[in-house]
Design an enzyme around this catalytic site. Sequence first.
Site, PDB file in Angstrom:
ATOM      1  N   CYS A 114       0.723  -1.168   0.055  1.00 49.28           N
ATOM      2  CA  CYS A 114       0.097  -0.017  -0.032  1.00 49.28           C
ATOM      3  C   CYS A 114       0.817   1.174  -0.097  1.00 49.28           C
ATOM      4  O   CYS A 114       1.533   1.397   0.890  1.00 49.28           O
ATOM      5  CB  CYS A 114      -1.021  -0.029   1.280  1.00 49.28           C
ATOM      6  SG  CYS A 114      -1.917   1.648   1.251  1.00 49.28           S
ATOM      7  N   HIS A 145      -2.591  -4.239 -10.900  1.00 52.42           N
ATOM      8  CA  HIS A 145      -3.286  -3.158 -11.348  1.00 52.42           C
ATOM      9  C   HIS A 145      -3.547  -3.214 -12.664  1.00 52.42           C
ATOM     10  O   HIS A 145      -2.842  -3.759 -13.472  1.00 52.42           O
ATOM     11  CB  HIS A 145      -2.381  -1.780 -11.242  1.00 52.42           C
ATOM     12  CG  HIS A 145      -2.026  -1.589  -9.707  1.00 52.42           C
ATOM     13  ND1 HIS A 145      -3.121  -0.783  -8.853  1.00 52.42           N
ATOM     14  CD2 HIS A 145      -1.016  -2.026  -8.818  1.00 52.42           C
ATOM     15  CE1 HIS A 145      -2.413  -0.940  -7.403  1.00 52.42           C
ATOM     16  NE2 HIS A 145      -1.280  -1.517  -7.573  1.00 52.42           N
ATOM     17  N   GLU A 205     -10.575   0.215  -6.282  1.00 54.97           N
ATOM     18  CA  GLU A 205      -9.594  -0.693  -5.571  1.00 54.97           C
ATOM     19  C   GLU A 205     -10.040  -2.040  -5.329  1.00 54.97           C
ATOM     20  O   GLU A 205     -11.148  -2.128  -4.795  1.00 54.97           O
ATOM     21  CB  GLU A 205      -8.977   0.021  -4.231  1.00 54.97           C
ATOM     22  CG  GLU A 205      -8.023   1.109  -4.572  1.00 54.97           C
ATOM     23  CD  GLU A 205      -7.214   1.281  -3.350  1.00 54.97           C
ATOM     24  OE1 GLU A 205      -6.655   0.535  -2.532  1.00 54.97           O
ATOM     25  OE2 GLU A 205      -6.794   2.565  -3.059  1.00 54.97           O
ATOM     26  N   CYS A 236      -4.570   5.841  -4.788  1.00 57.93           N
ATOM     27  CA  CYS A 236      -4.045   4.628  -4.611  1.00 57.93           C
ATOM     28  C   CYS A 236      -2.755   4.606  -5.104  1.00 57.93           C
ATOM     29  O   CYS A 236      -2.471   4.742  -6.252  1.00 57.93           O
ATOM     30  CB  CYS A 236      -4.801   3.546  -5.721  1.00 57.93           C
ATOM     31  SG  CYS A 236      -3.999   1.954  -5.310  1.00 57.93           S
ATOM     32  N   GLY A 265      -1.071   2.042  -7.296  1.00 58.01           N
ATOM     33  CA  GLY A 265      -1.767   2.263  -8.779  1.00 58.01           C
ATOM     34  C   GLY A 265      -1.188   3.538  -9.412  1.00 58.01           C
ATOM     35  O   GLY A 265      -1.066   3.470 -10.600  1.00 58.01           O
TER      36      GLY A 265
HETATM   37  N1  LIG Z   1      -6.390  -2.318  -2.582  1.00 62.68           N
HETATM   38  C1  LIG Z   1      -5.153  -2.656  -2.768  1.00 62.68           C
HETATM   39  C2  LIG Z   1      -4.370  -2.484  -1.568  1.00 62.68           C
HETATM   40  C3  LIG Z   1      -4.193  -0.891  -1.169  1.00 62.68           C
HETATM   41  C4  LIG Z   1      -3.369  -0.173  -2.041  1.00 62.68           C
HETATM   42  C5  LIG Z   1      -3.489   1.669  -2.248  1.00 62.68           C
HETATM   43  N2  LIG Z   1      -4.433   1.952  -1.277  1.00 62.68           N
HETATM   44  C6  LIG Z   1      -2.284   2.089  -2.392  1.00 62.68           C
HETATM   45  O1  LIG Z   1      -2.258   3.241  -1.773  1.00 62.68           O
HETATM   46  O2  LIG Z   1      -1.338   1.594  -2.943  1.00 62.68           O
HETATM   47  C7  LIG Z   1      -4.811  -4.197  -3.136  1.00 62.68           C
HETATM   48  O3  LIG Z   1      -5.733  -5.033  -2.675  1.00 62.68           O
HETATM   49  O4  LIG Z   1      -3.938  -4.464  -3.704  1.00 62.68           O
END
Ligand SMILES: N[C@H](CCC[C@H](N)C(=O)O)C(=O)O
Length: 271
Positions: free
Chosen positions: A68, A155, A204, A213, A216
């Site tokens: 994250c 992603h 997400e 994100c 992302g």
């Molecule tokens: N939902 C993402 C995790 C959080 C990533 C995001 N909030 C960031 O800041 O990189 C996943 O399941 O891979």
Amino acid sequence: MHGLGNDYLYFDLREPIATAVDWAALSRQICDRHFGVGADGIILIGEMPGVDATMRIFNADGSESEMCGNGLRALAKWLYDRGLAGSKQVIATGAGNLEPEVVETQAGRATLIRVNMGHPSFDAANLGGSPLIEDLLIGEDYSLVCSAVSMGNPHLVVFGPLWDDDRLYRLGPVLERHPRFPDRINVHTVEITGKNQLAMRHWERGAGPTLACGTGVAGATALAVRLDRVTSPVTVEVPGGQIMAEWNGPGTPVYLTGPAEEVFEGFFPWP
Ligand SMILES: N[C@H](CCC[C@H](N)C(=O)O)C(=O)O
């Protein structure tokens, strides 16, 4: 804490905990925006010899992710503000040991953090066999040109005019759970708004629509540079604000530079 509005509840687990906690269930309970505190997920702060902290992230639906980006910047801030960080921070994550760097402070607190996010992988195998660009079939008679990239977590990027709410809420969940991606996938609509500029919206994995994100942004920037659509460094506009991403091509890591904020601190009665 949050990074550009991508908010998580952080648990300081550097103390032994008597009871085993079902973190997935706790994340679902806490993140419920009506019957809980409300957040995009929870992040567990742990300890391990040789690093400043370890980080585990659970999405709002209880699923665990490898990484994250916004959470990493906020944890780097948390360590710095409490004098718990070495001169060179190292945080162990599911995507390896990463080294965030506090680049701006105000009254002794970190406000801007630069993070080496590791190397992007366009390796199709890691993404359910999806090559760099693919005409992805959705349902019977509809396909979408998508690109895929991994920053430790997967992603899917759709370049073109930014989706409106209707398109994001309709296509986001369908693509998140597309059979092509056995571990599900984070979904991003990305518009090229200049030689060094992108605009993005996110759906997400495990959290749905978020304001930012980090992984992302990092992955989409690497894809856009790789496809020669932008030149690094890239300023990326996300619903929660602006963040800077840099990638100098294969064999180099993606760097993100962005804010992190602490909203409150409290004590949680262990279940
Ligand atoms: N939902 C993402 C995790 C959080 C990533 C995001 N909030 C960031 O800041 O990189 C996943 O399941 O891979």
